[in-house]
Design a protein around this motif. Sequence first.
Motif, PDB file in Angstrom:
ATOM      1  N   LEU A 262      -6.682   4.669  -0.328  1.00 37.94           N
ATOM      2  CA  LEU A 262      -6.015   3.401   0.162  1.00 37.94           C
ATOM      3  C   LEU A 262      -6.202   3.541   1.675  1.00 37.94           C
ATOM      4  CD1 LEU A 262      -2.278   4.390  -1.197  1.00 37.94           C
ATOM      5  CD2 LEU A 262      -4.095   2.755  -2.404  1.00 37.94           C
TER       6      LEU A 262
ATOM      7  N   LEU B  98       0.903  -1.112   0.046  1.00 36.46           N
ATOM      8  CA  LEU B  98       0.114   0.045  -0.074  1.00 36.46           C
ATOM      9  C   LEU B  98       0.962   1.092   0.098  1.00 36.46           C
ATOM     10  CD1 LEU B  98      -3.029  -0.102   0.176  1.00 36.46           C
ATOM     11  CD2 LEU B  98      -2.800   0.596   2.385  1.00 36.46           C
TER      12      LEU B  98
ATOM     13  N   MET C 142      -5.348   8.575   1.839  1.00 38.99           N
ATOM     14  CA  MET C 142      -4.851   7.366   2.651  1.00 38.99           C
ATOM     15  C   MET C 142      -5.280   7.470   3.889  1.00 38.99           C
ATOM     16  SD  MET C 142      -1.010   6.190   2.954  1.00 38.99           S
ATOM     17  CE  MET C 142      -0.837   4.359   2.974  1.00 38.99           C
TER      18      MET C 142
END
Lengths: 218, 261
Positions: B172, B50, B94
């Motif tokens: 993410l 990631l 994120m």
Amino acid sequence: MIHDFGIVWTERALLLSGLANTTILSVLAAIASLLLGFALTPALMSKHLAVSGTARVFVDGMRCVPFLLFAYIVYYGLPSLGLRWDNWTSGLFALIVYNTAYMAETLRGAWVAQPREPIEAGVAFGFSDLKLFRRIILPPLLLSAGPVIGNQTIQIIKDSAFLTIIALPELTHAASSIQSRHYVPFAAFITAVFLYWGLCLVVEAGVNSVGRLAEARR
Amino acid sequence: MAALNKVLDVAGVSKRFGANEVLSDVSLQVDKGETVCVLGPSGSGKSTLLRCINWLERPDAGQIYLNGQRVGVSGAGIAMSDRDLSKIRTRVGMVFQHFALWPHLTVLQNLMEAPVQVQRRPKAEVRDEALALLEKVGLVEKRDAFPSRLSGGQKQRVGIARALAMRPDLLLFDEPTSALDPELVGEVLVVMRELAHEGMTMVIVTHEMGFAREAATRVLFLDRGRNVESGPPEQFFAKPETERARQFLQRYAGDTANGKH
């Protein structure tokens, strides 16, 4: 006794100019040593042993030297190395260099205690370099280091009194002149003590307001 | 046509920390609107994968493309400038395991900080959008609170809203519920499920098997840095192809039976 304070009152112009000089010295030294401390902190935390070792020697060295002795060295000692400064330059230089070591160590402690993830989030959200430092790293750092920076500023105010020995016309020097001119030591020095106290209260007030900001975020 | 829909293309990425090979030749393509769940035991390289996508980690080998643009390497094969990297990162939202909210800013300011400071969008517009996002995650009444005053579940919902405020092409999630008390996991999963339904493109590292089973369009199973198996969740959970995946799923099934999950 009242009469003695009356004499000090007649010399208020001298005391006030001493207070003004102490304030100028302390403010300049606090700001400069904080900024230089910020510059030195990354060196203290550097992965290169030569860099971190050198910074560490400076910081630990400074913290072990009595300020009075350091001021003597700067004003009386450096001329034998060819560096001859007037008392203002020497005094300010001594205050700044000496307190940079304390500020750097304080900031290093606060920096290490900062959680890594919010800074990483800053990077992930597109912050970099100066903007990352200014917007993401610095504000929480200052909030958590605020009280200690305030303490150090009070220490700077008190250290500046030593500069009377190099004839810098700051507050202690002014009180000393008044007492030797009029033989009123108690009144002159007590007045100076209250003026120092007032100066420290101003710093305290600043620290408290930073503390309140930090408390809301903790 | 399919190529135009490809948001993310991870091609043969490898990464080692010292002697430890964390990722070994992992590839992953994600189309627009997909929810890909990355599963695997602890230390299997899920988080590193990631973090390579938005260049928080630099892979040792392989390429990563976001909407066809190479991440981290500019045309001539040299490292990308911070400015270009920053532009790419603003397109990838994120969400962090430990929330990573900015403690000195209020909830609303957390949402507005990057859109205003990095993307340089007009403040009034960002503010309206941020308030709408807080409404969506059910926290509009907390807009002036500092993160320290929120519960873990609330913090993570703010974390998701903060990522969405960037209008990202890709979201993410790095184990978004792992740091939460069990009773707070649900409120976060509700928000993530809603995003999946709305067609947000997401890559989610998670240990929530129930969520992966029902919300993922595809599952990627990593073990010791290798892409061992991938496919639609119905197939992966019902008939895993590899022994490694079978063992992994059995362990989770055991945990569920024992009431640990």
